[in-house]
Design a protein around this motif. Sequence first.
Motif, short mmCIF file in Angstrom:
data_model
loop_
_atom_site.label_atom_id
_atom_site.label_comp_id
_atom_site.label_asym_id
_atom_site.label_seq_id
_atom_site.Cartn_x
_atom_site.Cartn_y
_atom_site.Cartn_z
N UNK A 83 3.10 -7.34 -3.43
CA UNK A 83 4.54 -7.26 -3.71
C UNK A 83 5.34 -6.95 -2.44
N UNK A 84 6.38 -7.72 -2.22
CA UNK A 84 7.25 -7.48 -1.07
C UNK A 84 8.43 -6.62 -1.53
N UNK A 85 8.12 -5.34 -1.81
CA UNK A 85 9.12 -4.40 -2.32
C UNK A 85 9.42 -3.32 -1.30
N UNK A 86 10.55 -2.65 -1.50
CA UNK A 86 11.09 -1.75 -0.48
C UNK A 86 10.12 -0.70 0.01
N UNK A 87 9.52 0.07 -0.90
CA UNK A 87 8.65 1.17 -0.47
C UNK A 87 7.32 0.69 0.06
N UNK A 88 7.03 -0.60 -0.10
CA UNK A 88 5.76 -1.17 0.34
C UNK A 88 5.85 -1.87 1.69
N UNK A 89 6.98 -2.52 1.96
CA UNK A 89 7.08 -3.29 3.21
C UNK A 89 8.27 -2.91 4.08
N UNK A 90 9.16 -2.04 3.60
CA UNK A 90 10.36 -1.72 4.38
C UNK A 90 10.14 -0.74 5.51
N UNK A 91 9.30 0.26 5.28
CA UNK A 91 9.13 1.32 6.28
C UNK A 91 8.38 0.85 7.53
N UNK A 92 7.53 -0.16 7.39
CA UNK A 92 6.77 -0.65 8.54
C UNK A 92 7.66 -1.17 9.65
N UNK A 117 -1.52 -14.86 1.62
CA UNK A 117 -1.39 -13.63 2.39
C UNK A 117 -0.76 -12.53 1.54
N UNK A 118 -1.02 -11.27 1.92
CA UNK A 118 -0.48 -10.12 1.21
C UNK A 118 0.67 -9.53 2.03
N UNK A 119 1.87 -9.42 1.46
CA UNK A 119 3.03 -8.93 2.21
C UNK A 119 2.80 -7.57 2.87
N UNK A 120 2.10 -6.66 2.20
CA UNK A 120 1.87 -5.33 2.80
C UNK A 120 0.99 -5.44 4.04
N UNK A 121 -0.03 -6.27 3.99
CA UNK A 121 -0.89 -6.45 5.17
C UNK A 121 -0.10 -7.06 6.31
N UNK A 122 0.75 -8.03 5.99
CA UNK A 122 1.60 -8.65 7.02
C UNK A 122 2.54 -7.62 7.63
#
Length: 394
Positions: free
Chosen positions: A143-152, A377-382
């Motif tokens: 999931x490309x959601x805020x708490x998962x991909x925003x902080x990186x 691909x997985x958004x969090x890994x990216x």
Amino acid sequence: MLLRVDINCPMEKGSLKIINDSRVRAIVPTVRELIGKKARLVILAHQSRKGKWDFTDLSRHAGLLSRNLGVPVKYVDDVIGDEAKKAIEAVGDGEVLLLGNVRGIDSESKNLPMEEHAKGEIVTALAPLFDYYVCDAFGAAHRSQASLVGFEAVLPSASGRLMAKEIYALETIFNTPRRPSVFILGGAKFDDVPHMIDSVLGSGRADTVIVVGLAGNAFLASRGVDIGEASRAPLQEDLTEENFKNAQAVMAKYGARIILPSDVAVEIDGKRVSISVGDMANAPAALDIGDESAEKFRKVIEGSKTSFMSGPAGMFEKPGFEKGTKAIMQAMVDSKGFAVLGGGHTSAAAERFDLADSMSYVSTGGGALETFLLGESLPVIDALTYSAEKFGKN
């Protein structure tokens, strides 16, 4: 330090009692390691989503995590408001705070690129309060959601121990499998299964695919077997012309490398009875694979060096109809090869049969696992990769 985890747990309807805490237990090594380094640890997590009956606060999860850790876990039912910020500021070295259900914030569930989430309310409110971000939420990594991909995008970030173990196990299965490699795909969802089969057989990641559960029944129907109205009913939404064509295409493409049940188990007069798939037309609903199929699959799996199962073979919760799922899992253990289970229902079945600890690995992933199976691909890994490149791997 901010830690995002996936402790989304199955609950009992009505009481909202957590009935399987495996995801809570899975994050304990990461949490224990961080607090052992005297990190001031704040955890972000979710439970279900708005509109569903099990969308609730995380107070129960905090209690379970505290018991598994053996240290107090504070809880505040807020994420980005003043109450949350005051609680975050009060966290001491080696202490743990769990914030409220992050999906209570509407912007969390928006599917947006990392750069846009980095400018959103959740990241802009919380990022200034932390030095580092760790993501250990493999179950939500698709999931490309805020708490998962925003902080990186704005904080030096790393994967947690669970995330690293998940990726290692899946890369072992998908990229460097020992041969022969067999995948067992079951459960209730059918529409993605043809694409998963094409992905794993077409890429050479698997030598054989066994299809069971409702997905197996759907493949039988696609092959022209009259599975009867009782067995068709749970599949009605999935038995579309497009899905039929997709299933027929992969069966034509891979032939004998796709193995389907030859018999199924139904309930007659309160008892489990195995019947041939040719006799399904006027039979009660198929609730499991039959005894002949279980034996056929056992021989294939025991001869494998790599085995992977996603989705049960039948209604394992119903007494008498756990036989097929249990037989497959026991064969995976007996193979002495690298054996991995994936998906919430699959891991729950393994725990019920006391076989989880005998597997090489039990994945916490559901949707993330499906995405991996599809070769996407997985958004969090990216996002974690981006952060490593931006801030440096150290």
